[in-house]
Design a protein around this motif. Sequence first.
Motif, PDB file in Angstrom:
ATOM      1  N   PRO A  56       0.940  -1.396   0.025  1.00 50.99           N
ATOM      2  CA  PRO A  56      -0.132  -0.042   0.161  1.00 50.99           C
ATOM      3  C   PRO A  56       0.637   1.364   0.124  1.00 50.99           C
ATOM      4  N   ILE A  57       2.098   1.307   0.452  1.00 46.62           N
ATOM      5  CA  ILE A  57       2.945   2.409   0.423  1.00 46.62           C
ATOM      6  C   ILE A  57       3.162   3.110  -0.971  1.00 46.62           C
ATOM      7  N   LEU A  58       3.138   2.128  -1.927  1.00 46.76           N
ATOM      8  CA  LEU A  58       3.353   2.374  -3.203  1.00 46.76           C
ATOM      9  C   LEU A  58       2.240   2.805  -3.864  1.00 46.76           C
ATOM     10  N   ALA A  59       0.891   3.052  -3.493  1.00 41.93           N
ATOM     11  CA  ALA A  59      -0.291   3.075  -4.180  1.00 41.93           C
ATOM     12  C   ALA A  59      -0.318   4.361  -4.803  1.00 41.93           C
ATOM     13  N   THR A  60       0.363   5.471  -4.522  1.00 37.44           N
ATOM     14  CA  THR A  60       0.202   6.922  -4.950  1.00 37.44           C
ATOM     15  C   THR A  60       1.688   6.953  -5.677  1.00 37.44           C
ATOM     16  N   LEU A  61       2.531   6.023  -6.107  1.00 38.30           N
ATOM     17  CA  LEU A  61       3.568   6.217  -6.836  1.00 38.30           C
ATOM     18  C   LEU A  61       3.162   6.472  -8.352  1.00 38.30           C
ATOM     19  N   PRO A  62       2.246   5.830  -8.841  1.00 39.46           N
ATOM     20  CA  PRO A  62       2.017   6.410 -10.269  1.00 39.46           C
ATOM     21  C   PRO A  62       1.689   7.942 -10.200  1.00 39.46           C
ATOM     22  N   LEU A  63       1.090   8.234  -9.474  1.00 34.99           N
ATOM     23  CA  LEU A  63       0.792   9.892  -9.587  1.00 34.99           C
ATOM     24  C   LEU A  63       2.027  10.728  -9.242  1.00 34.99           C
ATOM     25  N   THR A  64       2.976  10.217  -8.583  1.00 33.46           N
ATOM     26  CA  THR A  64       4.071  10.958  -8.348  1.00 33.46           C
ATOM     27  C   THR A  64       5.064  10.840  -9.533  1.00 33.46           C
ATOM     28  N   ILE A  65       4.965   9.766 -10.286  1.00 36.56           N
ATOM     29  CA  ILE A  65       5.901   9.350 -11.490  1.00 36.56           C
ATOM     30  C   ILE A  65       5.227  10.342 -12.725  1.00 36.56           C
ATOM     31  N   PHE A  66       4.113  10.726 -12.580  1.00 35.79           N
ATOM     32  CA  PHE A  66       3.147  11.554 -13.543  1.00 35.79           C
ATOM     33  C   PHE A  66       3.886  12.817 -13.466  1.00 35.79           C
ATOM     34  N   VAL A  67       3.999  13.481 -12.225  1.00 34.16           N
ATOM     35  CA  VAL A  67       4.487  14.717 -12.014  1.00 34.16           C
ATOM     36  C   VAL A  67       5.896  14.838 -12.299  1.00 34.16           C
ATOM     37  N   VAL A  68       6.774  13.813 -11.801  1.00 32.05           N
ATOM     38  CA  VAL A  68       7.841  13.882 -12.169  1.00 32.05           C
ATOM     39  C   VAL A  68       8.215  13.680 -13.795  1.00 32.05           C
ATOM     40  N   GLY A  69       7.710  12.942 -14.422  1.00 31.07           N
ATOM     41  CA  GLY A  69       7.672  12.930 -15.800  1.00 31.07           C
ATOM     42  C   GLY A  69       7.365  14.044 -16.460  1.00 31.07           C
ATOM     43  N   MET A  70       6.471  14.872 -15.980  1.00 29.48           N
ATOM     44  CA  MET A  70       6.134  16.173 -16.521  1.00 29.48           C
ATOM     45  C   MET A  70       7.210  16.958 -16.226  1.00 29.48           C
ATOM     46  N   ALA A  71       7.854  17.270 -14.925  1.00 36.45           N
ATOM     47  CA  ALA A  71       9.047  17.949 -15.017  1.00 36.45           C
ATOM     48  C   ALA A  71      10.304  17.750 -15.754  1.00 36.45           C
ATOM     49  N   LEU A  72      10.634  16.394 -15.959  1.00 33.98           N
ATOM     50  CA  LEU A  72      11.855  15.962 -16.421  1.00 33.98           C
ATOM     51  C   LEU A  72      11.695  16.144 -18.054  1.00 33.98           C
ATOM     52  N   CYS A  73      10.477  16.130 -18.493  1.00 32.93           N
ATOM     53  CA  CYS A  73      10.271  16.216 -20.189  1.00 32.93           C
ATOM     54  C   CYS A  73      10.254  17.528 -20.665  1.00 32.93           C
ATOM     55  N   ILE A  74      10.154  18.485 -20.024  1.00 32.70           N
ATOM     56  CA  ILE A  74       9.811  19.966 -20.220  1.00 32.70           C
ATOM     57  C   ILE A  74      11.108  20.305 -21.276  1.00 32.70           C
ATOM     58  N   LEU A  75      12.358  20.112 -20.445  1.00 33.28           N
ATOM     59  CA  LEU A  75      13.492  20.864 -21.386  1.00 33.28           C
ATOM     60  C   LEU A  75      13.727  19.805 -22.453  1.00 33.28           C
ATOM     61  N   PRO A  76      13.841  18.432 -22.639  1.00 34.36           N
ATOM     62  CA  PRO A  76      13.857  17.809 -23.678  1.00 34.36           C
ATOM     63  C   PRO A  76      12.761  18.396 -24.830  1.00 34.36           C
ATOM     64  N   MET A  77      11.435  18.452 -24.399  1.00 34.81           N
ATOM     65  CA  MET A  77      10.488  18.811 -25.378  1.00 34.81           C
ATOM     66  C   MET A  77      10.878  20.222 -26.055  1.00 34.81           C
ATOM     67  N   GLY A  78      11.299  21.111 -25.262  1.00 35.06           N
ATOM     68  CA  GLY A  78      11.841  22.198 -25.692  1.00 35.06           C
ATOM     69  C   GLY A  78      12.802  22.349 -26.569  1.00 35.06           C
ATOM     70  N   ALA A  79      14.034  21.341 -26.417  1.00 33.18           N
ATOM     71  CA  ALA A  79      14.947  21.054 -27.303  1.00 33.18           C
ATOM     72  C   ALA A  79      14.465  20.582 -28.601  1.00 33.18           C
ATOM     73  N   ILE A  80      13.454  19.740 -28.736  1.00 35.59           N
ATOM     74  CA  ILE A  80      12.966  19.324 -29.847  1.00 35.59           C
ATOM     75  C   ILE A  80      12.225  20.596 -30.786  1.00 35.59           C
ATOM     76  N   ALA A  81      11.593  21.260 -29.861  1.00 34.17           N
ATOM     77  CA  ALA A  81      10.844  22.550 -30.653  1.00 34.17           C
ATOM     78  C   ALA A  81      12.070  23.391 -31.138  1.00 34.17           C
ATOM     79  N   GLY A  82      12.923  23.815 -30.366  1.00 37.83           N
ATOM     80  CA  GLY A  82      13.986  24.613 -30.937  1.00 37.83           C
ATOM     81  C   GLY A  82      14.615  24.226 -32.112  1.00 37.83           C
TER      82      GLY A  82
END
Length: 417
Positions: A56-82
Amino acid sequence: MESNNPAIDAPLSVPDERRQRANIWRLAIAQALAGANSVVVYATGAIVGNQLAPTPILATLPLTIFVVGMALCILPMGAIAGRYGRRATFLTGAGAGVLAGLLAMYATMLGGVAGFWIFCVSTFFGGAYAAVVLSFRFAAADAVAPARKAQALSMVMAGGVAAGVVGPQLVTWTMDLLPQPIFIATFLAQAVVAALSAVILFGVQLPKPTLEQKRGGRPLGVILRQPRFIAAATCGAISYTLMNFLMTAAPLAMHMHGHSQASSNLGLQWHVIAMFGPSFFTGKLIARFSAERIMILGLLLIGISAAVGLGGMDVAHFWWSLILLGLGWNFGFLGASALVLQCHTEAEKTRVQSVNDFIVFGLMALGSFASGGILNVYGWNTVLWVSFPPLALTVIALVVLQVRRAQEKSSAQPSEV
C-alpha cells in the motif's frame, strides 16, 4: 503588453488573420482534449495503484511519477521544438499520450506486480504529454502581432474550461463500459482522445525555426539573470505551487472534517472553472494594466483564499477558498507567462520558455509531495498558514520591480529646462 526591446517586438513573420485565428482555435481545442489526459491520471492513478501495488505504501507512486515525468520532459521537449519546430513537439507529446493510455489499459488487464510497474511507465508518458501541453500557450503567441500575444496566450488557456468538463465526464462515461477490470475503456478512451488531439495539432501552422533560432541567441545565463525573468519565473512558480499545494490537500481536508464526497467534487469543479474561466478576458487585462499588476492581483487573491479557509471549516469556507484560489492562479500564472514573452528574442524563445516551465513545475512537484504530509501531521490550518510567507516575499519582489521600472522610465525622460 509593451516591451523596450525592439528585437522582441518585431515578429519575424505574421500570418494572415485567418491563419492566426485557426492556430488559436486548434490550440485551444487541443488544450481542452489534453486536459482529459491529466484528469484520467489523477482520477484513476491512486485507485489502480492501490489495486496493483505490491504494498500500500506504493499506491500513489503512479501519480508521483506523472508529476516527475512532466518536470523531466519539459527541457527535452523544448529542445525538440527549438530544432524541429513546435509542431514536431506537439505530435511527439500526443504520441506519448496515446502510448500512456494503451500501456495503462494493458497494465490493468495484466494485473499483479508487473502490471503495476507498467502502469507507472504509462503515467510517466502521461506526464511527458502534459509537459508538451504546457507549451500550447506560448505557441499561440508565436504567430500573432506583439500587441495580441497576451490575448492569444489567454484564449488558449481558456480551453481548460472545457477540459474541466470533458475530463471528469470521460471517466464517468467509460469506467464501467467494459467488463472488469475497471477503467479498461477509460484508458482506451484516453488514447483515442490523445490521437484526436494529434489530428487537430497537425493543422497548426507556425513559423519553422530559422538558423538564428537554432543557434539560440544570447547565453542562457544572461537571459535568466534579467530581473524581469526572475520576477516572471518566481510568480509563475509560486502561483502554480500554492494552487496545487492547497488544491491537493483540500478534498482530503473536507473528508477529514466530515463533508461528503459530492461536496468535495462540486468544490473542485468550481475551482477548475475559476482557474480557466477568466482566461477569456485575462489577456485584455494584461494588455491594459501590465503583466506585473495582474500578477500581483493574482497573488493577493491566493492570499485571500487562504484567509477565507482559515475562517472556518464549513463547506462554504472550502468552496469559496477553492474558487478564489482558482482565480488567483489564473491571474498569477497567465500574468507570469505574458511577462516571460517580454524576456527573450525570437531566437531564444524555446529555450527560455522551457527553462521557465521547468522551474515552475519542478517546484510544483515538491509542493505536491509536501501537501499531504503537512495536512496529515499538522492539519488544514497549517497548510493554509504555510502559504503566506512565499506569497508575501513574491508580492514584495514584484512591487520593487514595478517601482524600479517606473524610476527607469522617469530618468529616461528628458528633463524640462
